[in-house]
Design a protein around this motif. Structure first.
Motif, short mmCIF file in Angstrom:
data_model
loop_
_atom_site.label_atom_id
_atom_site.label_comp_id
_atom_site.label_asym_id
_atom_site.label_seq_id
_atom_site.Cartn_x
_atom_site.Cartn_y
_atom_site.Cartn_z
N ALA A 1 0.83 -1.21 0.00
CA ALA A 1 0.00 0.00 0.00
C ALA A 1 0.87 1.26 0.00
O ALA A 1 0.55 2.24 -0.68
N ARG A 2 1.98 1.25 0.75
CA ARG A 2 2.88 2.42 0.73
C ARG A 2 3.47 2.61 -0.67
O ARG A 2 3.58 3.73 -1.17
N THR A 3 3.85 1.51 -1.30
CA THR A 3 4.39 1.58 -2.67
C THR A 3 3.34 2.13 -3.63
O THR A 3 3.64 3.00 -4.46
N GLU A 4 2.11 1.66 -3.50
CA GLU A 4 1.04 2.15 -4.38
C GLU A 4 0.67 3.60 -4.08
O GLU A 4 0.26 4.34 -4.97
N ARG A 5 0.83 4.01 -2.83
CA ARG A 5 0.61 5.43 -2.48
C ARG A 5 1.59 6.32 -3.23
O ARG A 5 1.21 7.33 -3.81
N LEU A 6 2.86 5.92 -3.24
CA LEU A 6 3.85 6.68 -4.01
C LEU A 6 3.50 6.67 -5.50
O LEU A 6 3.59 7.69 -6.17
N ARG A 7 3.12 5.50 -6.00
CA ARG A 7 2.77 5.39 -7.42
C ARG A 7 1.58 6.29 -7.76
O ARG A 7 1.54 6.91 -8.82
N SER A 8 0.61 6.40 -6.84
CA SER A 8 -0.56 7.25 -7.08
C SER A 8 -0.18 8.72 -7.22
O SER A 8 -0.91 9.51 -7.81
N LEU A 9 0.97 9.07 -6.64
CA LEU A 9 1.48 10.45 -6.73
C LEU A 9 2.41 10.63 -7.93
O LEU A 9 2.95 11.71 -8.14
#
Length: 147
Positions: free
Chosen positions: A39-47
């Motif tokens: 989820a942290r990785t996908e949070r960065l990807r979402s940005l």
């Protein structure tokens, strides 16, 4: 600097597979940490920041410390919603508050806090968070430093 509730919520969906469970069909405790890492990785990807891109820019995020509370078990085939909210941003670190909830009923299964350090990929020495990434967090609702 502390963020209040201004940040836009982020949630990553995942499913519990057989490999995530113990012999009783319950998610093995360490796998919640994997779900939260994703989820942290996908949070960065979402940005707009992929981990592979950041490594190429001599930047890694590494977990400095973690804390988790396990409240209720997830089971085989459950769909999960995993949040990844940045609650503090400093010069070279991010503090995340995360929750794992069952998508079907919203029950809170696990929650955690993680301090993630920004380091140089080659030397593993601390480095400042790039201004572009800091700005992306601010634009997503995290107050800028000092507010």
């Amino acid at each position: 600097m502390r963020a209040e509730s201004h940040a836009q919520p982020f949630s990553h969906r995942c499913r519990v597979y057989y490999e995530d469970t113990d012999a009783g069909g319950i998610v093995y405790y360490v796998n919640y940490l994997k779900f939260m890492e994703r989820a942290r990785t996908e949070r960065l990807r979402s940005l707009g920041f992929a981990q592979s891109q950041l490594v190429g820019e001599d930047l890694l995020f590494v977990v400095h410390s973690s804390e988790a509370r396990y409240l209720s078990p997830a089971r085989l085939d459950d769909e999960l919603l995993v949040s990844a909210d940045v609650i503090e941003i400093k010069r070279a670190s991010l503090r995340f508050r995360q929750q794992v909830r069952r998508a079907g009923d919203g029950e809170l299964l696990c929650e955690g806090r993680f301090l993630v350090a920004c380091v140089r990929a080659k030397s593993l020495k601390p480095r400042p968070i790039p201004e572009s990434l800091r700005a992306a967090f601010v634009e997503s609702g995290l107050p800028p430093a000092g507010e």
